[in-house]
Scaffold this motif. Structure first.
Motif, short mmCIF file in Angstrom:
data_model
loop_
_atom_site.label_atom_id
_atom_site.label_comp_id
_atom_site.label_asym_id
_atom_site.label_seq_id
_atom_site.Cartn_x
_atom_site.Cartn_y
_atom_site.Cartn_z
N LEU A 215 10.46 75.49 -22.09
CA LEU A 215 9.87 74.25 -22.09
C LEU A 215 10.08 73.96 -23.74
CD1 LEU A 215 7.93 72.50 -20.79
CD2 LEU A 215 6.03 73.42 -22.10
N ALA A 216 10.29 74.66 -24.43
CA ALA A 216 10.65 74.33 -25.92
C ALA A 216 12.25 73.95 -26.06
CB ALA A 216 10.43 75.60 -27.01
N ALA A 217 12.87 74.50 -25.27
CA ALA A 217 14.42 74.06 -25.26
C ALA A 217 14.42 72.97 -24.68
CB ALA A 217 15.12 75.31 -24.44
N GLU A 218 13.84 72.51 -23.48
CA GLU A 218 13.73 71.22 -23.05
C GLU A 218 13.03 70.18 -23.99
OE1 GLU A 218 11.78 71.33 -19.32
OE2 GLU A 218 12.88 72.64 -18.37
N LEU B 54 2.15 70.16 -21.49
CA LEU B 54 2.62 70.93 -22.74
C LEU B 54 3.86 70.47 -23.16
CD1 LEU B 54 1.96 74.42 -21.36
CD2 LEU B 54 0.86 73.30 -23.27
N ARG B 55 4.66 69.84 -22.36
CA ARG B 55 6.03 69.01 -22.90
C ARG B 55 5.72 67.69 -23.84
NH1 ARG B 55 8.13 68.57 -18.24
NH2 ARG B 55 9.33 70.38 -18.31
N GLN B 56 4.58 67.26 -23.29
CA GLN B 56 4.02 66.11 -23.82
C GLN B 56 3.61 66.42 -25.46
OE1 GLN B 56 0.86 63.95 -22.16
NE2 GLN B 56 0.48 62.60 -23.74
N LEU B 57 2.93 67.39 -25.40
CA LEU B 57 2.38 68.05 -26.71
C LEU B 57 3.50 68.45 -27.63
CD1 LEU B 57 -0.85 70.62 -26.93
CD2 LEU B 57 1.34 70.69 -28.49
N LEU B 58 4.55 69.09 -27.14
CA LEU B 58 5.65 69.66 -28.11
C LEU B 58 6.53 68.23 -28.36
CD1 LEU B 58 6.80 72.79 -26.29
CD2 LEU B 58 5.46 72.58 -28.20
N GLY B 59 6.56 67.26 -27.54
CA GLY B 59 7.32 66.20 -27.77
C GLY B 59 6.64 65.49 -29.01
N VAL B 60 5.29 65.47 -28.98
CA VAL B 60 4.69 64.85 -30.10
C VAL B 60 4.83 65.48 -31.30
CG1 VAL B 60 2.23 64.45 -31.16
CG2 VAL B 60 2.61 63.96 -28.67
N LEU B 61 4.82 66.80 -31.44
CA LEU B 61 5.23 67.39 -32.67
C LEU B 61 6.45 67.56 -33.17
CD1 LEU B 61 3.30 71.04 -32.03
CD2 LEU B 61 2.39 69.00 -32.96
N LEU B 62 7.41 67.65 -32.12
CA LEU B 62 8.85 67.29 -32.51
C LEU B 62 9.10 65.90 -32.97
CD1 LEU B 62 10.60 69.61 -29.45
CD2 LEU B 62 10.61 69.90 -32.23
N ASP B 63 8.45 64.75 -32.36
CA ASP B 63 8.72 63.53 -33.01
C ASP B 63 8.10 63.20 -34.07
OD1 ASP B 63 8.90 60.54 -31.88
OD2 ASP B 63 7.03 60.73 -33.13
N ASN B 64 7.04 63.89 -34.60
CA ASN B 64 6.40 63.87 -36.03
C ASN B 64 7.34 64.51 -36.95
OD1 ASN B 64 4.30 62.28 -35.12
ND2 ASN B 64 2.79 63.84 -35.52
N ALA B 65 7.95 65.66 -36.62
CA ALA B 65 8.68 66.40 -37.47
C ALA B 65 10.02 65.85 -37.92
CB ALA B 65 8.94 67.60 -36.94
N THR B 66 10.44 65.13 -36.91
CA THR B 66 11.74 64.25 -36.91
C THR B 66 11.60 63.07 -37.62
OG1 THR B 66 12.59 65.39 -34.83
CG2 THR B 66 13.73 63.31 -35.70
N ARG B 67 10.61 62.41 -37.50
CA ARG B 67 10.13 61.14 -37.66
C ARG B 67 10.10 61.07 -39.50
NH1 ARG B 67 9.43 56.53 -35.22
NH2 ARG B 67 8.98 57.70 -33.32
N TYR B 68 9.35 62.18 -39.75
CA TYR B 68 8.81 62.28 -41.26
C TYR B 68 9.71 63.34 -42.17
CZ TYR B 68 4.88 59.76 -39.89
OH TYR B 68 4.02 58.81 -39.18
N SER B 69 11.11 63.38 -41.60
CA SER B 69 12.05 64.26 -42.33
C SER B 69 13.36 63.38 -42.77
CB SER B 69 12.84 65.10 -41.44
OG SER B 69 11.87 66.20 -40.98
N ARG B 70 13.76 63.50 -43.72
CA ARG B 70 14.84 62.63 -44.24
C ARG B 70 16.12 63.06 -43.70
NH1 ARG B 70 11.15 64.05 -48.61
NH2 ARG B 70 12.34 66.06 -48.63
N ALA B 71 17.25 62.39 -43.77
CA ALA B 71 18.63 62.59 -43.39
C ALA B 71 19.24 63.69 -43.91
CB ALA B 71 19.59 61.31 -43.65
N GLY B 72 19.57 64.68 -42.96
CA GLY B 72 20.19 65.87 -43.67
C GLY B 72 19.16 66.91 -43.31
N ASP B 73 18.01 66.81 -43.26
CA ASP B 73 16.87 67.85 -43.11
C ASP B 73 17.02 68.49 -41.80
OD1 ASP B 73 16.09 67.16 -45.73
OD2 ASP B 73 14.36 66.25 -45.04
N GLN B 74 16.32 69.48 -41.52
CA GLN B 74 16.42 70.43 -40.42
C GLN B 74 14.94 70.49 -39.80
OE1 GLN B 74 19.18 73.58 -40.15
NE2 GLN B 74 17.97 74.87 -38.78
N VAL B 75 14.84 70.57 -38.43
CA VAL B 75 13.80 70.69 -37.66
C VAL B 75 14.14 71.86 -36.85
CG1 VAL B 75 12.02 69.79 -35.97
CG2 VAL B 75 13.08 68.34 -37.74
#
Length: 549
Positions: A381-384, A419-440
């Motif tokens: 599920l995390a890979a998806e 659970l996919r929705q939950l992980l999507g929210v966390l990954l969306d926040n991590a990506t949205r509040y990172s700068r170009a070149g950062d890693q998630v």
């Protein structure tokens, strides 16, 4: 009557002020004329002094030329132009003096000035010719004789003693300046005493008028003031005892009539007010109940709209991004299209689940979500979820880490869509509040708290999913508030203006619905979202049926 007396006094004061204005205008004109005469006399005296000095400098220039000192011809032209300018200025000042002073002795003095200026004009012309003819003396010439000849040319041109003429005019103009100054001082002194007398008369008249009207106004104004204060205090039975035929008595009668009418109105209004208060209280209670219902409905509506705008954004972005990437470029193998369509189908199912959740939230049922529980491999599920986040990451210029390794042992009992929705929210926040070149990154691991398995071996009881980024981070004072609905920190708003502050609130609700918990840890190096879920033990993986709660 009082009004007539007041009008008469005001008219007299207006007349006096008009006379004072005329007197001021006349005094100002006389003073200004006298001062101007003194200034013109001073300018004429200064002009004769300048002319004498200019003649002397021209004489020096001719002497230097005769001595062979290489005098500048430009200086000669400047001196001659200056002398001509001084003569013209003196002519203008003489004409101005004639216009300012028409006395007989003044006319005679101005006539002498004109005659003197005519002689000086001829002398300046002769000096100009002499200066033009000035040459260096031949060797062996008599210098004393040359100087004598030069003095004769400059002092007695055309038989006129210019030096004496200028000296006499300077003396005469100096005396005129002193005379005009004394006359100006006398004029100013007379004007000062005139205005002091006028001010004294006006002050005495004003004081007399003020004393008279002050005495006449004191008693009626005091009684009217007392009556007004009584009415202001609500004493409508008070009456002003002021008799007579003047204006104050008329005002007192009107105020007394008004007080009587107000007293009658008060009695009627008191009874009406009591009835109205009863009706208002009843309507107020009804309106308060209606307002409370409206506020509750409006709050639910706003909450629903905010949740819809937040929760529908990510799945629709993923679907559009998958389709755009697949359609971009040359044709791809069917398997790749099939894989993309599979991800779109999964995301569409997630979108449908989100819509169901939003409808449930509209009914205030977010805390009692319906979950279809089944064994879910969190590694898969995390890979998806990481693949779905690739579109937004590419748009933000953010790098995604490796997918978790498939172990087959990181299994939880839960709803895969939720659970996919939950992980999507966390990954969306991590990506949205990172700068170009950062890693998630996303990691899945078992917690070290152990429980005994069916074979007697200890197994981890919980599973931990961590989404980490290298983004802007969350200040320490904002961490306790990030799970509140609609809360967004100042730093988050500056980095990404769009957002509603609902994602983490919904994610925590989903985590709790699965019997887990969600925590955030942040520092200057980034943020870690830690999701802890109950892990299925080995014997539970053989359960034949999914659980529905």
């Amino acid at each position: 009557m009082f009004r007539r007396r007041l009008t008469l006094v005001l008219a007299l004061f207006a007349l006096v002020m008009a006379l004072a204005a005329l007197l001021a205008a006349a005094s100002l004109a006389v003073t200004e004329r006298q001062v101007l005469r003194g200034r013109v006399a001073s300018d004429i005296a200064t002009g004769f002094i300048q002319l004498s000095a200019q003649k002397q400098r021209l004489r020096t220039w001719v002497a230097q030329t005769q001595q062979g000192a290489h005098a500048d011809s430009g200086a000669r032209a400047e001196l001659l132009a200056a002398m001509q300018g001084t003569l013209q200025r003196l002519k203008g000042l003489t004409q101005q003096a004639i216009e300012l002073d028409g006395r007989a002795e003044a006319r005679e003095e101005n006539l002498r000035r004109r005659e003197t200026l005519a002689v000086l004009e001829q002398s300046v012309s002769a000096l100009a010719r002499a200066a033009d003819q000035a040459r260096a003396l031949p060797p062996g010439s008599d210098a004393a004789q040359a100087w004598t000849e030069l003095s004769r040319v400059f002092d007695m041109p055309q038989g006129h003693d210019v030096r004496k003429l200028i000296a006499e005019n300077i003396a005469r103009e100096t005396a005129a300046v002193q005379r005009e100054r004394a006359a100006a001082d006398a004029t100013l002194t007379g004007v000062r005493w005139l205005w002091l007398g006028a001010a004294a008369v006006l002050s005495a008249s004003a004081m007399a008028a003020a004393l008279h009207f002050g005495r006449a106004l004191h008693r009626p104004l005091r009684q009217l003031s007392e009556g007004a204060q009584a009415l202001q205090a609500g004493q409508l039975g008070h009456r002003i005892a002021l008799d007579g035929q003047d204006e104050f008595a008329e005002v007192a009668h009107s105020v007394n009539a008004l007080a009587a009418e107000l007293e009658r109105h008060r009695e009627r209004e008191s009874a009406q007010r009591q009835r109205l208060e009863e009706q208002v209280n009843a309507r107020t209670r009804e309106l308060a109940d209606a307002l409370a219902s409206l506020r509750q409905a409006d709050a639910q509506r706003r909450r629903l709209f905010a949740d819809i705008s937040h929760e529908l954004r990510t799945p629709t972005t993923v679907i559009r991004g998958e389709a755009e990437i697949t359609l971009r470029g040359i044709d791809k193998p069917a398997a790749e299209y099939k894989e993309t369509l599979s991800r779109i189908v999964v995301t569409a199912r997630q979108l449908g689940a989100v819509i169901d959740d939003l409808l449930a939230m509209a009914r205030s049922d977010i805390d009692s979500l319906s979950l279809v529980r089944e064994p879910v491999d969190m590694d898969e599920l995390a890979a998806e979820a990481l693949a779905q986040a690739g579109v937004l990451a590419a748009r933000q210029g953010v790098r995604l880490g490796e997918s978790p390794r498939r172990t087959g042992r990181h299994v939880v009992a839960g709803d895969p869509l939720r659970l996919r929705q939950l992980l999507g929210v966390l990954l969306d926040n991590a990506t949205r509040y990172s700068r170009a070149g950062d890693q998630v990154d996303i990691t899945v691991e078992a917690v070290q708290d152990l429980t005994q398995g069916p074979d007697g071996q200890d197994e981890p009881a919980d599973l931990r999913v961590t989404v980490g980024d290298q983004g802007i981070g969350i200040p320490a004072h904002e961490l306790p508030l990030v799970f509140d609905r609609h809360f967004r920190g100042a730093q988050a708003r500056r980095h990404s203006p769009d957002g509603s502050g609902l994602g983490l609130s919904i994610a925590r609700s989903l985590a709790r619905a699965h019997g887990g918990q969600l925590q955030l840890h942040s520092s200057e190096r980034g943020t870690r979202a830690v999701l802890t879920l109950p892990r299925i033990r080995a014997q539970d993986l053989l359960a034949p049926e999914p659980l529905t709660t």
